[in-house]
Every structure is written in C-alpha cells, then in structure tokens.
Scaffold this motif. Structure first.
Motif, PDB file in Angstrom:
ATOM      1  N   GLY A 238       4.615  31.598 -31.561  1.00  0.00           N
ATOM      2  CA  GLY A 238       3.479  32.448 -31.893  1.00  0.00           C
ATOM      3  C   GLY A 238       3.773  33.526 -32.909  1.00  0.00           C
ATOM      4  O   GLY A 238       2.963  34.440 -33.099  1.00  0.00           O
ATOM      5  N   VAL A 239       4.909  33.433 -33.606  1.00  0.00           N
ATOM      6  CA  VAL A 239       5.256  34.408 -34.636  1.00  0.00           C
ATOM      7  C   VAL A 239       4.466  34.118 -35.910  1.00  0.00           C
ATOM      8  O   VAL A 239       4.356  32.960 -36.331  1.00  0.00           O
ATOM      9  CB  VAL A 239       6.765  34.375 -34.936  1.00  0.00           C
ATOM     10  N   HIS A 240       3.917  35.158 -36.519  1.00  0.00           N
ATOM     11  CA  HIS A 240       3.127  35.011 -37.746  1.00  0.00           C
ATOM     12  C   HIS A 240       3.984  35.358 -38.956  1.00  0.00           C
ATOM     13  O   HIS A 240       4.742  36.328 -38.941  1.00  0.00           O
ATOM     14  CB  HIS A 240       1.900  35.919 -37.705  1.00  0.00           C
ATOM     15  N   PHE A 241       3.865  34.551 -40.033  1.00  0.00           N
ATOM     16  CA  PHE A 241       4.631  34.778 -41.255  1.00  0.00           C
ATOM     17  C   PHE A 241       3.739  35.429 -42.311  1.00  0.00           C
ATOM     18  O   PHE A 241       2.702  34.859 -42.684  1.00  0.00           O
ATOM     19  CB  PHE A 241       5.190  33.468 -41.819  1.00  0.00           C
ATOM     20  N   HIS A 242       4.153  36.570 -42.834  1.00  0.00           N
ATOM     21  CA  HIS A 242       3.400  37.289 -43.861  1.00  0.00           C
ATOM     22  C   HIS A 242       3.959  36.959 -45.249  1.00  0.00           C
ATOM     23  O   HIS A 242       5.125  36.569 -45.396  1.00  0.00           O
ATOM     24  CB  HIS A 242       3.457  38.790 -43.610  1.00  0.00           C
ATOM     25  N   TYR A 243       3.132  37.159 -46.261  1.00  0.00           N
ATOM     26  CA  TYR A 243       3.509  36.834 -47.640  1.00  0.00           C
ATOM     27  C   TYR A 243       3.338  38.057 -48.528  1.00  0.00           C
ATOM     28  O   TYR A 243       2.327  38.766 -48.434  1.00  0.00           O
ATOM     29  CB  TYR A 243       2.636  35.687 -48.154  1.00  0.00           C
ATOM     30  N   LEU A 244       4.340  38.304 -49.384  1.00  0.00           N
ATOM     31  CA  LEU A 244       4.286  39.411 -50.339  1.00  0.00           C
ATOM     32  C   LEU A 244       4.239  38.834 -51.753  1.00  0.00           C
ATOM     33  O   LEU A 244       5.294  38.588 -52.368  1.00  0.00           O
ATOM     34  CB  LEU A 244       5.512  40.314 -50.179  1.00  0.00           C
ATOM     35  N   PRO A 245       3.048  38.604 -52.304  1.00  0.00           N
ATOM     36  CA  PRO A 245       2.941  37.957 -53.617  1.00  0.00           C
ATOM     37  C   PRO A 245       3.462  38.786 -54.772  1.00  0.00           C
ATOM     38  O   PRO A 245       3.772  38.242 -55.835  1.00  0.00           O
ATOM     39  CB  PRO A 245       1.432  37.699 -53.756  1.00  0.00           C
ATOM     40  N   ASP A 246       3.561  40.104 -54.600  1.00  0.00           N
ATOM     41  CA  ASP A 246       4.012  40.974 -55.687  1.00  0.00           C
ATOM     42  C   ASP A 246       5.492  41.348 -55.589  1.00  0.00           C
ATOM     43  O   ASP A 246       6.005  42.081 -56.434  1.00  0.00           O
ATOM     44  CB  ASP A 246       3.160  42.252 -55.715  1.00  0.00           C
ATOM     45  N   THR A 247       6.163  40.874 -54.567  1.00  0.00           N
ATOM     46  CA  THR A 247       7.595  41.125 -54.390  1.00  0.00           C
ATOM     47  C   THR A 247       8.337  39.838 -54.728  1.00  0.00           C
ATOM     48  O   THR A 247       8.300  38.880 -53.967  1.00  0.00           O
ATOM     49  CB  THR A 247       7.908  41.573 -52.953  1.00  0.00           C
ATOM     50  N   CYS A 248       8.993  39.835 -55.882  1.00  0.00           N
ATOM     51  CA  CYS A 248       9.517  38.579 -56.428  1.00  0.00           C
ATOM     52  C   CYS A 248      11.035  38.460 -56.319  1.00  0.00           C
ATOM     53  O   CYS A 248      11.768  39.443 -56.431  1.00  0.00           O
ATOM     54  CB  CYS A 248       9.117  38.442 -57.898  1.00  0.00           C
ATOM     55  N   VAL A 249      11.473  37.239 -56.106  1.00  0.00           N
ATOM     56  CA  VAL A 249      12.886  36.891 -56.155  1.00  0.00           C
ATOM     57  C   VAL A 249      13.020  35.741 -57.158  1.00  0.00           C
ATOM     58  O   VAL A 249      12.290  34.756 -57.084  1.00  0.00           O
ATOM     59  CB  VAL A 249      13.427  36.484 -54.763  1.00  0.00           C
ATOM     60  N   LYS A 250      13.910  35.903 -58.115  1.00  0.00           N
ATOM     61  CA  LYS A 250      14.078  34.890 -59.162  1.00  0.00           C
ATOM     62  C   LYS A 250      15.024  33.795 -58.676  1.00  0.00           C
ATOM     63  O   LYS A 250      16.116  34.073 -58.191  1.00  0.00           O
ATOM     64  CB  LYS A 250      14.622  35.540 -60.438  1.00  0.00           C
ATOM     65  N   ASP A 251      14.582  32.551 -58.853  1.00  0.00           N
ATOM     66  CA  ASP A 251      15.322  31.397 -58.346  1.00  0.00           C
ATOM     67  C   ASP A 251      15.573  30.413 -59.482  1.00  0.00           C
ATOM     68  O   ASP A 251      14.680  30.159 -60.303  1.00  0.00           O
ATOM     69  CB  ASP A 251      14.518  30.729 -57.224  1.00  0.00           C
ATOM     70  N   GLU A 252      16.770  29.869 -59.522  1.00  0.00           N
ATOM     71  CA  GLU A 252      17.102  28.918 -60.587  1.00  0.00           C
ATOM     72  C   GLU A 252      16.395  27.587 -60.359  1.00  0.00           C
ATOM     73  O   GLU A 252      16.455  27.018 -59.274  1.00  0.00           O
ATOM     74  CB  GLU A 252      18.614  28.694 -60.630  1.00  0.00           C
ATOM     75  N   LYS A 253      15.744  27.100 -61.400  1.00  0.00           N
ATOM     76  CA  LYS A 253      15.002  25.847 -61.316  1.00  0.00           C
ATOM     77  C   LYS A 253      15.874  24.661 -61.740  1.00  0.00           C
ATOM     78  O   LYS A 253      16.814  24.804 -62.519  1.00  0.00           O
ATOM     79  CB  LYS A 253      13.748  25.913 -62.199  1.00  0.00           C
ATOM     80  N   ILE A 254      15.502  23.508 -61.217  1.00  0.00           N
ATOM     81  CA  ILE A 254      16.216  22.267 -61.526  1.00  0.00           C
ATOM     82  C   ILE A 254      16.158  22.003 -63.027  1.00  0.00           C
ATOM     83  O   ILE A 254      15.089  22.074 -63.645  1.00  0.00           O
ATOM     84  CB  ILE A 254      15.587  21.088 -60.761  1.00  0.00           C
ATOM     85  N   GLN A 255      17.304  21.664 -63.628  1.00  0.00           N
ATOM     86  CA  GLN A 255      17.366  21.471 -65.075  1.00  0.00           C
ATOM     87  C   GLN A 255      17.452  20.009 -65.503  1.00  0.00           C
ATOM     88  O   GLN A 255      17.113  19.673 -66.632  1.00  0.00           O
ATOM     89  CB  GLN A 255      18.585  22.221 -65.639  1.00  0.00           C
ATOM     90  N   LYS A 256      17.899  19.136 -64.572  1.00  0.00           N
ATOM     91  CA  LYS A 256      18.089  17.725 -64.910  1.00  0.00           C
ATOM     92  C   LYS A 256      17.434  16.838 -63.871  1.00  0.00           C
ATOM     93  O   LYS A 256      17.285  17.218 -62.713  1.00  0.00           O
ATOM     94  CB  LYS A 256      19.587  17.404 -65.007  1.00  0.00           C
ATOM     95  N   ALA A 257      17.081  15.618 -64.285  1.00  0.00           N
ATOM     96  CA  ALA A 257      16.424  14.679 -63.383  1.00  0.00           C
ATOM     97  C   ALA A 257      17.326  14.307 -62.213  1.00  0.00           C
ATOM     98  O   ALA A 257      16.849  14.108 -61.089  1.00  0.00           O
ATOM     99  CB  ALA A 257      16.017  13.423 -64.154  1.00  0.00           C
TER     100      ALA A 257
END
Length: 413
Positions: A238-257
């Motif tokens: 029953g735990v609720h998960f909240h979202y912070l759309p303006d608090t950002c963490v930069k994550d490395e994206k996949i570069q190759k197939a």
C-alpha cells in the motif's frame, strides 16, 4: 478456416487495443499542467545515504561521485556510499581519497541486488532517514538533495522517483533511447501521478524512507531489475510512489545497437519475472482495492511500446493483403497508438533529427522480438550495460547494428 482466422484476428485486436487504450489514457493525462507533489522548503534536513552500485564502472564513477559531493546540502547530513565490484585498483585508490564510504566487494556472480544488500549490512540502519539510489553513470545537480528533502518534508511521503533525463545524445541510438525514456516519464510517471496513481520506479534517481527500503531489499533475491520486484513488494503493502518532474538526474543513454539489445533483454526478463512472481497476489489485491499494485502488474505483462508498434503494424499490413475488409480497424489502432506516443514526446525532441532516428525503430523491433526467445537465460545472470560516452563513427555504428542482428543466433552466453 476463415472463421477461425476471424476469431483470432479479433482476439489479437482486443488484446492489442487494451494495451493501446492504456497508453493513450495516461499519455493524455500527462498533458495536465500541474505538479503531482506540491512541496515547500523543508524545516529539517533528513539524513541521506546515497547508494551507488558500481560494477566495472571505472569510466564513469568518479564524475558521478564528484557530482554527489557538490550538493548544496549540509555535508554532515549525507553520505555517498560506493559499492565497488570488480573495479580497477587505481579507481578504488582514487575513490578512497574522497570523503565517501567505499565498500569493496567481489561477487562471483554480481548483481545490483547483492551490492545494495551488502551496503545495507555495512551501514548503520539507524543512521539514516532516506536511501537514495543512484546509478554509477548518473549526474545530479547541486540542488538535487535539497529538492528531494523538500519532498520528504510533505506528510505521508515514503517513496519518491525523480525525473531521469538523457546525459548524452551523441548517436542516433542515444537520441532514440532518450525519446523512449521521456515517453516512459510521460506515461508511467507524470500521467499516472496526475491521475492519482503511483509513479513507476526506474532503477535510479529514486529515494525511499530508509527502514522501508531496508526491509524490502533484504528479502529481494532478483538477479536483474531489482527495482521491479521492489516496487511490486511496496505497492502490495500500500505504499504510494510520488514523482518529481522538475528534479532531474542525468542518465547515460544507449549508444550502440548491441548495448540496446543487451539492456532491453535484461529489462524484458525482469518485467516478466516480476509478473509471474506476483501474479498470485492479483485477486487479494483486487479484493482489498490495491489498484496501484493491479496497475503495475498489468504493466509487467503488457507489450513494450516498440513490440506493440511493430506487431500492430504487421497485423495492419497482413490483413490489408489477405483480408482487406479486416484491415481498417488495425490501421485505426495503429493511428491511435502513434497519437499516444506523439503526445508523450516532449517538445524539445521535435527536431529534424527525430525523423532520422525513426528509421532505427524497425531494427529495434527486430532486436526486441528476438529477445522474447532469450528471457530465461537473461534472468540467470546479471547482464551489464557498459557505460562511458564515446563518439561513435558511422561505419562502427552500422557494424554494431549488423553484429547485433546476428548476435542472437550465435552460441554466446
């Protein structure tokens, strides 16, 4: 024979239509201009443990740690904890010189679950209020901890997921991966939050009340996708998960197939593993009105967007050729699916480049379809995604796609 085909055509259509309608509803909900969680500056500073599981992350770990240490937050109120697994001695030596807690482990079969559990056993359970999970390639802004602390200052907040954004757009695959990430943010986090549902966890940039995280993780035995099992456990409680759309963490994206293939294989395996592990809880959850749990369980069994896009398009083409009278509903469904995805893409990604990366979608669909037949193997061992931003030349990029196409047919484990 035609009656049988007609029956299966409608059966597939209904299954796909439910999936498309689900995406459309939450995609449209993400357009609401409101903050899912209203925060004000917190009166007290909570004690944070920033946990970073680092398996062979020599190329990126130091910049991540430096970003964590550069927070506009009282230094005595947080600890950066790096769990170093199979990293080079010189990397460990460099980390040891920094004001962090360095835990060196050497698992025969490494997983994020094992690393995080080792850190929880190493740390004093009563020393922290919040556990913050950061990937070894993530970069956070100086105000990040303060913003998360403000969120936990709101009564009833136990779990927070922040907004993960792309750190790099250096290849077309990275650009496509960044768009995919933002579609997820729109549908499964912002759209859900705007409708009062729990936001989906994403594996990093997520914060928990420390005792809650400790209890849930110490009973977690997942090989890949520890966050999937973690969120199912907590949602059932029953735990609720909240979202912070303006608090950002930069994550490395996949570069190759090739990396895309390996990463999505791990994600699909974790998705279906968590469904079958928690499917028996569905009826009790319905009886007790645990709709967040039911919603998350549906997400685990539903098709990914790339697979859904590909299969609906294939059905539309096939029915157009074999049974033209059946194809209109499929083309209509394909159009609605495109609308749902287009609405979920942020405006900043609508550049000329988006029309270029569209041509990578068929390749992505093929790789995801191949992954469906290799899920069991992926859940037996940890599939690591190599990090480190590089400039990828076009010839090398094309070779990586060709290799990835033939890789599934090779006897490589």
């Amino acid at each position: 024979m035609e009656h049988i085909l007609y029956f299966f055509d409608w059966l597939l259509y209904i299954l796909f239509a439910i999936n498309v309608a689900y995406l459309l509803v939450y995609s449209l909900a993400s357009l609401r201009c409101c903050k899912p969680l209203a925060t004000v500056p917190a009166e007290t500073y909570k004690r944070f443990a920033i946990l970073i599981a680092a398996y062979r992350e020599d190329a990126v770990i130091r910049s991540t740690v430096h970003a964590c240490l550069a927070q506009d937050y009282p230094g005595e109120k947080y600890d950066v904890v790096v769990i170093s697994d199979h990293m080079q001695p010189e990397t460990n030596a460099a980390l040891s010189s920094l004001p962090i807690k360095l835990l060196q482990v050497d698992f025969e079969k490494s997983t994020n679950t094992k690393s995080l559990k080792a850190a929880l056993e190493y740390l004093d359970k009563d020393a922290y209020d919040v556990a913050l999970i950061i990937d070894a390639d993530n970069i956070i802004e100086p105000s990040y901890l303060s913003e998360v602390n403000d969120a936990f200052g709101v009564a009833g907040v136990q779990v927070v997921q922040t907004h993960r954004v792309a750190k790099n757009l250096n290849t077309d695959m990275a650009y496509l991966d960044a768009i995919s990430e933002e579609i997820n943010n729109s549908i499964f986090r912002l759209g859900h939050s705007n409708l009062g549902m729990s936001a989906a966890l994403i594996g990093s940039g997520m914060a928990f009340e420390y005792p809650l995280f400790y209890d849930a993780m110490m009973s977690n035995t997942s090989v890949g996708g520890f966050d999937r099992v973690l969120e199912m456990k907590l949602l059932y409680k029953g735990v609720h998960f909240h979202y912070l759309p303006d608090t950002c963490v930069k994550d490395e994206k996949i570069q190759k197939a090739q990396n895309f293939y390996q990463q999505r294989r791990r994600w699909l395996s974790a998705q279906y593993y968590s469904f079958f592990e928690f499917a028996s809880h569905l009826l009790p959850a319905i009886r007790n009105g645990k709709w967040d749990f039911c919603d998350k369980l549906y997400q685990q069994i539903s098709f990914s967007r790339v697979l859904l896009l590909g299969f609906v398009f294939i059905m539309a083409v096939c029915t157009s050729i074999a049974f033209p009278m059946w194809c209109l509903k499929w083309w209509g469904l394909f159009g609605i699916l495109l609308l749902a995805l287009i609405v979920a893409i942020p405006h900043r990604y609508w550049t000329r480049r988006i029309f270029k990366v569209i041509f990578l979608i068929p390749c992505s669909f093929f790789l995801m379809a191949i992954n469906l037949f290799r899920l069991k193997e992926a859940n037996k061992r940890f599939v690591h995604t190599v990090h480190g931003i590089k400039r990828v030349s076009l010839p090398f990029y094309m070779l990586s796609i060709i290799f990835c196409v033939f890789y599934p047919f090779l006897k490589i484990t």
